[in-house]
Design a protein around this motif. Structure first.
Motif, PDB file in Angstrom:
ATOM      1  N   LEU B 126       0.401   8.318   7.004  1.00  0.00           N
ATOM      2  CA  LEU B 126      -0.396   7.601   6.009  1.00  0.00           C
ATOM      3  C   LEU B 126      -0.650   6.155   6.457  1.00  0.00           C
ATOM      4  O   LEU B 126      -1.744   5.618   6.305  1.00  0.00           O
ATOM      5  CB  LEU B 126       0.366   7.612   4.682  1.00  0.00           C
ATOM      6  CG  LEU B 126      -0.421   7.551   3.387  1.00  0.00           C
ATOM      7  CD1 LEU B 126      -1.510   8.607   3.369  1.00  0.00           C
ATOM      8  CD2 LEU B 126       0.521   7.767   2.203  1.00  0.00           C
ATOM      9  N   GLU B 129      -3.450   5.620   8.765  1.00  0.00           N
ATOM     10  CA  GLU B 129      -4.745   5.580   8.105  1.00  0.00           C
ATOM     11  C   GLU B 129      -4.942   4.267   7.328  1.00  0.00           C
ATOM     12  O   GLU B 129      -6.021   3.706   7.298  1.00  0.00           O
ATOM     13  CB  GLU B 129      -4.849   6.775   7.144  1.00  0.00           C
ATOM     14  CG  GLU B 129      -6.173   6.854   6.410  1.00  0.00           C
ATOM     15  CD  GLU B 129      -6.142   7.865   5.259  1.00  0.00           C
ATOM     16  OE1 GLU B 129      -5.228   8.711   5.218  1.00  0.00           O
ATOM     17  OE2 GLU B 129      -7.022   7.770   4.403  1.00  0.00           O
ATOM     18  N   TYR B 130      -3.873   3.769   6.701  1.00  0.00           N
ATOM     19  CA  TYR B 130      -4.003   2.668   5.748  1.00  0.00           C
ATOM     20  C   TYR B 130      -3.800   1.277   6.351  1.00  0.00           C
ATOM     21  O   TYR B 130      -4.173   0.291   5.735  1.00  0.00           O
ATOM     22  CB  TYR B 130      -2.947   2.816   4.640  1.00  0.00           C
ATOM     23  CG  TYR B 130      -3.276   3.794   3.542  1.00  0.00           C
ATOM     24  CD1 TYR B 130      -4.278   4.738   3.687  1.00  0.00           C
ATOM     25  CD2 TYR B 130      -2.568   3.764   2.354  1.00  0.00           C
ATOM     26  CE1 TYR B 130      -4.561   5.638   2.675  1.00  0.00           C
ATOM     27  CE2 TYR B 130      -2.840   4.654   1.326  1.00  0.00           C
ATOM     28  CZ  TYR B 130      -3.832   5.590   1.492  1.00  0.00           C
ATOM     29  OH  TYR B 130      -4.093   6.460   0.481  1.00  0.00           O
ATOM     30  N   GLU B 132      -4.803  -1.011   8.585  1.00  0.00           N
ATOM     31  CA  GLU B 132      -5.777  -2.099   8.652  1.00  0.00           C
ATOM     32  C   GLU B 132      -6.275  -2.481   7.264  1.00  0.00           C
ATOM     33  O   GLU B 132      -6.412  -3.656   6.947  1.00  0.00           O
ATOM     34  CB  GLU B 132      -6.957  -1.683   9.525  1.00  0.00           C
ATOM     35  CG  GLU B 132      -6.609  -1.665  11.000  1.00  0.00           C
ATOM     36  CD  GLU B 132      -7.843  -1.625  11.866  1.00  0.00           C
ATOM     37  OE1 GLU B 132      -8.794  -0.915  11.485  1.00  0.00           O
ATOM     38  OE2 GLU B 132      -7.857  -2.295  12.913  1.00  0.00           O
ATOM     39  N   GLN B 133      -6.557  -1.457   6.442  1.00  0.00           N
ATOM     40  CA  GLN B 133      -7.081  -1.747   5.110  1.00  0.00           C
ATOM     41  C   GLN B 133      -6.063  -2.534   4.281  1.00  0.00           C
ATOM     42  O   GLN B 133      -6.405  -3.516   3.639  1.00  0.00           O
ATOM     43  CB  GLN B 133      -7.441  -0.431   4.400  1.00  0.00           C
ATOM     44  CG  GLN B 133      -8.026  -0.658   3.020  1.00  0.00           C
ATOM     45  CD  GLN B 133      -9.409  -1.299   3.069  1.00  0.00           C
ATOM     46  OE1 GLN B 133     -10.365  -0.680   3.533  1.00  0.00           O
ATOM     47  NE2 GLN B 133      -9.519  -2.536   2.615  1.00  0.00           N
ATOM     48  N   LEU B 134      -4.808  -2.121   4.316  1.00  0.00           N
ATOM     49  CA  LEU B 134      -3.798  -2.808   3.505  1.00  0.00           C
ATOM     50  C   LEU B 134      -3.561  -4.223   4.013  1.00  0.00           C
ATOM     51  O   LEU B 134      -3.394  -5.154   3.230  1.00  0.00           O
ATOM     52  CB  LEU B 134      -2.487  -2.018   3.473  1.00  0.00           C
ATOM     53  CG  LEU B 134      -2.520  -0.674   2.739  1.00  0.00           C
ATOM     54  CD1 LEU B 134      -1.111  -0.135   2.537  1.00  0.00           C
ATOM     55  CD2 LEU B 134      -3.220  -0.779   1.404  1.00  0.00           C
ATOM     56  N   ARG B 135      -3.555  -4.379   5.335  1.00  0.00           N
ATOM     57  CA  ARG B 135      -3.372  -5.739   5.861  1.00  0.00           C
ATOM     58  C   ARG B 135      -4.566  -6.610   5.508  1.00  0.00           C
ATOM     59  O   ARG B 135      -4.417  -7.786   5.179  1.00  0.00           O
ATOM     60  CB  ARG B 135      -3.154  -5.692   7.374  1.00  0.00           C
ATOM     61  CG  ARG B 135      -1.743  -5.228   7.728  1.00  0.00           C
ATOM     62  CD  ARG B 135      -1.565  -5.072   9.225  1.00  0.00           C
ATOM     63  NE  ARG B 135      -1.900  -6.277   9.941  1.00  0.00           N
ATOM     64  CZ  ARG B 135      -2.372  -6.310  11.178  1.00  0.00           C
ATOM     65  NH1 ARG B 135      -2.562  -5.183  11.834  1.00  0.00           N
ATOM     66  NH2 ARG B 135      -2.643  -7.447  11.756  1.00  0.00           N
ATOM     67  N   SER B 136      -5.761  -6.015   5.562  1.00  0.00           N
ATOM     68  CA  SER B 136      -6.961  -6.761   5.201  1.00  0.00           C
ATOM     69  C   SER B 136      -6.916  -7.202   3.744  1.00  0.00           C
ATOM     70  O   SER B 136      -7.308  -8.312   3.401  1.00  0.00           O
ATOM     71  CB  SER B 136      -8.194  -5.888   5.447  1.00  0.00           C
ATOM     72  OG  SER B 136      -9.343  -6.495   4.908  1.00  0.00           O
ATOM     73  N   LEU B 137      -6.399  -6.318   2.882  1.00  0.00           N
ATOM     74  CA  LEU B 137      -6.320  -6.666   1.456  1.00  0.00           C
ATOM     75  C   LEU B 137      -5.202  -7.662   1.182  1.00  0.00           C
ATOM     76  O   LEU B 137      -5.123  -8.209   0.097  1.00  0.00           O
ATOM     77  CB  LEU B 137      -6.089  -5.397   0.620  1.00  0.00           C
ATOM     78  CG  LEU B 137      -7.251  -4.405   0.542  1.00  0.00           C
ATOM     79  CD1 LEU B 137      -6.815  -3.120  -0.141  1.00  0.00           C
ATOM     80  CD2 LEU B 137      -8.437  -5.010  -0.193  1.00  0.00           C
ATOM     81  N   GLY B 138      -4.343  -7.880   2.165  1.00  0.00           N
ATOM     82  CA  GLY B 138      -3.297  -8.874   2.005  1.00  0.00           C
ATOM     83  C   GLY B 138      -1.981  -8.320   1.468  1.00  0.00           C
ATOM     84  O   GLY B 138      -1.224  -9.039   0.813  1.00  0.00           O
ATOM     85  N   ALA B 139      -1.701  -7.037   1.738  1.00  0.00           N
ATOM     86  CA  ALA B 139      -0.450  -6.445   1.246  1.00  0.00           C
ATOM     87  C   ALA B 139       0.737  -6.913   2.080  1.00  0.00           C
ATOM     88  O   ALA B 139       0.682  -6.908   3.299  1.00  0.00           O
ATOM     89  CB  ALA B 139      -0.535  -4.924   1.287  1.00  0.00           C
ATOM     90  N   ARG B 143       5.152  -4.506  -0.423  1.00  0.00           N
ATOM     91  CA  ARG B 143       4.118  -3.917  -1.265  1.00  0.00           C
ATOM     92  C   ARG B 143       3.513  -2.685  -0.593  1.00  0.00           C
ATOM     93  O   ARG B 143       3.216  -1.672  -1.242  1.00  0.00           O
ATOM     94  CB  ARG B 143       3.032  -4.969  -1.519  1.00  0.00           C
ATOM     95  CG  ARG B 143       1.978  -4.562  -2.515  1.00  0.00           C
ATOM     96  CD  ARG B 143       2.563  -4.474  -3.904  1.00  0.00           C
ATOM     97  NE  ARG B 143       1.617  -3.885  -4.838  1.00  0.00           N
ATOM     98  CZ  ARG B 143       0.839  -4.603  -5.654  1.00  0.00           C
ATOM     99  NH1 ARG B 143       0.925  -5.915  -5.662  1.00  0.00           N
ATOM    100  NH2 ARG B 143      -0.005  -4.007  -6.463  1.00  0.00           N
ATOM    101  N   ALA B 144       3.340  -2.785   0.730  1.00  0.00           N
ATOM    102  CA  ALA B 144       2.769  -1.656   1.464  1.00  0.00           C
ATOM    103  C   ALA B 144       3.679  -0.435   1.352  1.00  0.00           C
ATOM    104  O   ALA B 144       3.197   0.689   1.162  1.00  0.00           O
ATOM    105  CB  ALA B 144       2.560  -2.030   2.931  1.00  0.00           C
ATOM    106  N   THR B 147       3.115   1.162  -1.957  1.00  0.00           N
ATOM    107  CA  THR B 147       1.816   1.824  -1.992  1.00  0.00           C
ATOM    108  C   THR B 147       1.848   3.144  -1.223  1.00  0.00           C
ATOM    109  O   THR B 147       1.332   4.163  -1.677  1.00  0.00           O
ATOM    110  CB  THR B 147       0.745   0.910  -1.360  1.00  0.00           C
ATOM    111  OG1 THR B 147       0.752  -0.325  -2.064  1.00  0.00           O
ATOM    112  CG2 THR B 147      -0.627   1.528  -1.438  1.00  0.00           C
ATOM    113  N   ASP B 151       1.139   6.758  -2.692  1.00  0.00           N
ATOM    114  CA  ASP B 151       0.004   7.545  -2.226  1.00  0.00           C
ATOM    115  C   ASP B 151       0.443   8.812  -1.497  1.00  0.00           C
ATOM    116  O   ASP B 151      -0.317   9.765  -1.406  1.00  0.00           O
ATOM    117  CB  ASP B 151      -0.909   6.694  -1.337  1.00  0.00           C
ATOM    118  CG  ASP B 151      -1.878   5.877  -2.197  1.00  0.00           C
ATOM    119  OD1 ASP B 151      -1.437   5.385  -3.250  1.00  0.00           O
ATOM    120  OD2 ASP B 151      -3.052   5.757  -1.823  1.00  0.00           O
TER     121      ASP B 151
END
Lengths: 241, 237
Positions: B126, B129-130, B132-139, B143-144, B147, B151
């Motif tokens: 998981l 897949e996640y 880059e997106q989670l780092r981009s959102l600032g997790a 927190r990651a 999540t 998920d």
């Protein structure tokens, strides 16, 4: 959020990136002012996506630097967002995907639901708010990814081939949404391999070839009068590698 | 063969009549194994997720060890927990030996590596897949992890149920640390072992049937959850 001091301009100096001794990007330097839409163009493997990830801070350069020059630069990462070629949807509802992004940026719970509704509305996804995000169509997912990115009101938005795997109708919907985000004054840095899209959206073109910056010019000049041989061939639709 | 059919008939009547002793044993088994799995999940889920996310020296070795611990022999776990809890052991003063608490500890030790190892695999996929997106959102990493566990919930249910299967089927560890004391620490598996050696096949078989039914129910539930997830969340697509 709206009143935060600007993080732009973005300054890229001597940027290079190598993996296992293979030089993928070298000596990239340019400056990007606020409220501009820059399209990064170039053949496959030119390093377009890599450049976006370096600017966004997802990757660390092996040489050179990316720096934000505005008064709000010390909190630059909190005022950027990125949408990826394949939208990464969390396994929860469309609305919850946006709510999640807002909560990560520290938006209090009582403000999140109205901001979420607003973002969904903007992307034309209000009717799908409660639908699990991963069962949405590709175009809907990409619009949701844009809505999620926009919901945190980024000053700078990075878009990596946002329409690459979409059909024309979905591409059009995504472009319209990008247009609206742009009209808000958001600075956009975007890659595409679709020249028509670049003509429709770009203020400026950053043209890469084999990991080097060949040209950075105003979009109109780039398409009417490209300076370099590579760019001329690229605009003319010749195969470039 | 007659022995078997006689025993089978008696076993069924014990089950259908909700025999007092049988019910007590089944309930204790469930209490011990479910509590052990709960403890294992509380430790194993974050541990597995942390192993998936963080890069540190010795990470590969840690993963190999956790994977190897999945096959931990129950009797060895029983022995170690026995030594820890025995009067002269470091945890002796707690007075837990030959109590359901000791059995919960032993089963939790057995199950935690299973939950952690399976979680590590699920979360690592998981995260690929996640990330880059989670780092981009600032997790943040913490927190990651939350999540990713949320998920991955449908796949992780399977991991936890695998742990429950292991706990409820295991006999060696609970036998050693529980002592198989009637009405105190006697659970399904230890009863089966005892009754077979005493020659009372009916009770043993009745418990065996319940154990197998339990295992079927658990796996049925796991498959139902995965199916539901696939249909409504597109979660495993």
């Amino acid at each position: 959020m709206a009143t935060f001091p600007p993080i732009t301009p973005l300054s890229v100096e001597g940027l290079a990136f190598a993996v296992d001794g293979k030089q993928l990007l070298s000596e990239i330097s340019f400056t990007l002012e606020a409220h501009r839409t820059a399209l990064v163009l170039g053949p496959n493997g030119a390093g377009k996506s890599l450049l976006l990830r370096l600017c966004h801070g997802l990757l660390q350069p092996t040489a050179g630097r990316v720096s934000w020059q505005g008064a709000g630069a010390d909190q630059a990462s909190a005022h950027q967002a990125m949408v990826f070629q394949r939208p990464v949807m969390l396994r929860r509802s469309a609305a919850a995907n946006i709510d999640y992004a807002l909560s990560l940026r520290g938006v209090p719970a009582r403000q999140r639901s109205s901001l979420t509704a607003e973002a969904l509305e903007r992307a034309g996804l209000s009717a799908l708010a409660k639908r699990p995000a991963r069962v949405l169509s590709g175009g809907e997912q990409q619009r949701l990814a844009l809505a999620r990115a926009w919901s945190v009101r980024p000053q700078v938005l990075f878009l990596d081939e946002p329409t690459a795997s979409l059909d024309p109708a979905a591409t059009r919907a995504v472009e319209e949404l990008i247009g609206r985000i742009r009209a808000d004054g958001t600075t956009i840095v975007m890659t595409t391999h679709d020249l028509g899209q670049a003509r429709r959206l770009a203020d400026e073109i950053i043209f890469l070839h084999r990991g080097r910056l060949v040209e950075k010019t105003a979009a109109a000049d780039f398409f009417s009068n490209p300076q370099s041989q590579e760019a001329r061939a690229f605009v003319a639709g010749e195969l470039l590698w | 063969m007659n022995d078997f059919s006689d025993a089978f008939a008696t076993a069924l009547s014990l089950i259908l009549n909700l025999d007092q002793d049988l019910a007590e044993i089944v309930l204790l088994s469930l209490r011990v194994s479910l509590t052990a799995v709960l403890v294992a999940a509380v430790i194993g889920l974050p541990l597995g997720a942390a192993l998936a996310l963080f890069r540190f020296p010795g990470r590969s070795a840690a993963i190999v060890i956790v994977n190897a611990l999945m096959g931990l022999p129950p009797v060895v776990v029983g022995l170690v927990v026995y030594l820890l809890l025995s009067r002269s052991g470091p945890l002796g003063p707690l007075g837990l030996l030959f109590s359901p608490a000791a059995m919960i500890i032993a089963q939790a030790v057995l199950v935690t590596p299973i939950v952690a190892a399976l979680t590590r695999q699920v979360v690592e996929d998981l995260w690929a897949e996640y990330e880059e997106q989670l780092r981009s959102l600032g997790a943040t990493p913490a927190r990651a992890i939350g999540t990713l566990l949320w998920d991955g919930r449908f796949s992780l249910v399977t991991a936890v149920l695998a742990g429950f299967g292991r706990a409820s089927a295991e006999v060696g560890a609970v036998m050693i640390v529980g002592g198989n004391i009637a009405h105190v620490t006697r659970v399904m598996t230890t009863t089966i072992a005892l009754e077979v050696s005493k020659g009372d096949l009916a009770l043993a078989l009745g418990l065996g049937i319940i154990l197998i039914a339990l295992s079927l129910a658990v796996n049925g539930a796991a498959s139902l959850i995965r199916e539901t997830a696939r249909r409504y969340q597109g979660a495993l697509a």
